[in-house]
Design an enzyme around this catalytic site. Structure first.
Site, mmCIF file in Angstrom:
data_model
loop_
_atom_site.group_PDB
_atom_site.id
_atom_site.type_symbol
_atom_site.label_atom_id
_atom_site.label_comp_id
_atom_site.label_asym_id
_atom_site.label_seq_id
_atom_site.Cartn_x
_atom_site.Cartn_y
_atom_site.Cartn_z
ATOM 1 N N ASP A 8 101.263 -9.158 72.700
ATOM 2 C CA ASP A 8 101.926 -10.436 72.985
ATOM 3 C C ASP A 8 103.371 -10.286 72.506
ATOM 4 O O ASP A 8 103.642 -10.351 71.308
ATOM 5 C CB ASP A 8 101.181 -11.549 72.226
ATOM 6 N N ILE A 14 106.454 -9.499 68.047
ATOM 7 C CA ILE A 14 105.556 -8.794 68.981
ATOM 8 C C ILE A 14 104.243 -8.583 68.230
ATOM 9 O O ILE A 14 104.236 -7.956 67.152
ATOM 10 C CB ILE A 14 106.169 -7.439 69.403
ATOM 11 N N LYS A 15 103.170 -9.150 68.766
ATOM 12 C CA LYS A 15 101.869 -9.042 68.104
ATOM 13 C C LYS A 15 100.999 -8.055 68.901
ATOM 14 O O LYS A 15 101.001 -8.100 70.131
ATOM 15 C CB LYS A 15 101.153 -10.399 68.058
ATOM 16 N N GLU A 86 100.792 -15.822 80.047
ATOM 17 C CA GLU A 86 100.866 -16.155 78.618
ATOM 18 C C GLU A 86 99.894 -17.268 78.206
ATOM 19 O O GLU A 86 99.199 -17.171 77.190
ATOM 20 C CB GLU A 86 102.306 -16.570 78.307
ATOM 21 N N THR A 119 107.678 -19.683 68.404
ATOM 22 C CA THR A 119 109.107 -20.006 68.339
ATOM 23 C C THR A 119 109.275 -21.468 68.757
ATOM 24 O O THR A 119 109.952 -22.258 68.115
ATOM 25 C CB THR A 119 109.900 -19.051 69.262
ATOM 26 N N GLY A 141 108.277 -22.946 65.164
ATOM 27 C CA GLY A 141 108.692 -22.047 64.091
ATOM 28 C C GLY A 141 110.160 -21.666 64.203
ATOM 29 O O GLY A 141 110.851 -21.498 63.190
ATOM 30 N N GLY A 142 110.644 -21.542 65.434
ATOM 31 C CA GLY A 142 112.057 -21.200 65.638
ATOM 32 C C GLY A 142 112.973 -22.296 65.114
ATOM 33 O O GLY A 142 114.082 -22.025 64.629
ATOM 34 N N SER A 244 102.430 -17.950 64.772
ATOM 35 C CA SER A 244 102.856 -17.310 63.511
ATOM 36 C C SER A 244 103.546 -18.265 62.554
ATOM 37 O O SER A 244 103.768 -17.921 61.388
ATOM 38 C CB SER A 244 103.802 -16.137 63.790
#
Ligand code: ADP
Length: 296
Positions: A8, A14-15, A86, A119, A141-142, A244
């Site tokens: 991802d 990048i996961k 996605e 994000t 999060g962004g 995240s």
């Protein structure tokens, strides 16, 4: 043995989820579960190097996220890439993560709102096999990184997460209690009347940790409010928060759970939540190859 992986490649991180080949340390997740790791999106070449070092060229790799095509372009020798939309990958990953905890019976009965706080934030309804995207907001999060950076120059996520529990939101936010004082407010006094609306005696009186606490609090409140309204609209009692943003951010987790309960829903923040997209992409790639083999 076929090696499967899901990647991802998001706006910030990048996961990667990797399954198979327990002889290789990189593929050894806990008891049959995928191994999980991440790279900053700014270091996409490091992620490509990791793929070269740890995945054979015939590995079946599901790729999702806005930077997926760029990563794919860095790895031309890998023939078995499968692009996974996605939102499909995120929803599939969330169901897989919860199914591990609940068993198959629990999975069948699944109905919840998924709030993926990366994000930015996207919202989905998971209702068995039906998984419509409900919408999204440009706050996530962004926003925590960007706004705390603008307000006090701290942009490192771990540092923001460390500072936030030490701060005092009331140095920045206007609460219901502040407006009503000295009278008794009609609702809880510590509820936010307006984010960032506290009239300041002097900007110097506000410390970096106060800004971090206010920004984290605002994101928690708004995400929980939007998710709880979506849950009410669609008759879901449970909200699963992924992405995240929750990783290592104890204040965000605590406030998210508290606000969600206040709004009459239950909240879950699964530890593998940051990897929903990668896990979903992995299993989508695995199933698409198995379907192909069955049909041949
Ligand atoms: P995306 O898929 O959009 O990259 P993620 O789910 O990976 O989204 O979440 C990204 C967010 O996670 C960041 O905006 C930040 O708030 C938070 N975060 C958690 N850990 C880190 C980290 N090590 N570096 C940067 N951001 C991090």
């Amino acid at each position: 043995m076929t090696i499967y992986a899901g990647i991802d490649a998001g706006g910030t991180l990048i996961k990667i989820a990797r399954l198979g080949d327990p002889g290789n340390a990189a593929g050894r997740g806990p008891a049959g579960k995928p191994a999980l790791l991440k790279f900053p999106a700014a270091r996409i070449e490091d992620a490509a190097r990791w793929v070269r070092a740890n995945l054979p060229e015939d590995a079946r790799i599901g790729v999702t996220g806005g930077r997926g095509e760029r990563l794919r372009g860095l790895l031309p020798e890998y023939a078995n890439f499968a692009g996974v939309p996605e939102f499909e990958a995120t929803a599939e990953g969330a169901v897989r993560i919860r199914a591990c905890d609940l068993g198959e019976a629990g999975k069948a009965a699944e109905r919840f709102v998924l709030a993926n706080v990366g994000t930015g934030t996207s919202l989905h309804l998971i209702d068995g096999a039906e998984r419509p995207r409900l919408g999204g907001i440009g706050l996530g999060g962004g926003t925590i990184v960007g706004l705390t950076g603008l307000l006090c120059g701290v942009r490192d996520y771990d540092e923001i997460a460390r500072l936030a529990p030490l701060g005092d939101r009331e140095a920045v936010d206007l609460t219901v209690g502040q407006i009503y004082a000295p009278a008794e407010p009609p609702i809880a006094g510590d509820l936010t009347a307006a984010n960032f609306a506290r009239p300041l005696p002097s900007a110097a009186a506000v410390r970096p940790q106060d800004y971090a606490a206010a920004v984290v609090g605002m994101v928690a409140e708004i995400v929980a409010t939007v998710a709880a309204q979506a849950a009410a609209l669609h008759g879901a009692s449970r909200i699963v928060y992924a992405g995240s943003a929750y990783e290592g951010n104890e204040l965000l987790r605590t406030l998210t759970v508290r606000f969600t309960h206040m709004l009459g829903r239950t909240a879950e923040i699964p530890p593998q939540g940051p990897y929903c997209g990668a896990i979903g992409a992995l299993y989508a790639a695995k199933e698409s190859i198995q379907d192909k083999l069955k049909n041949e």
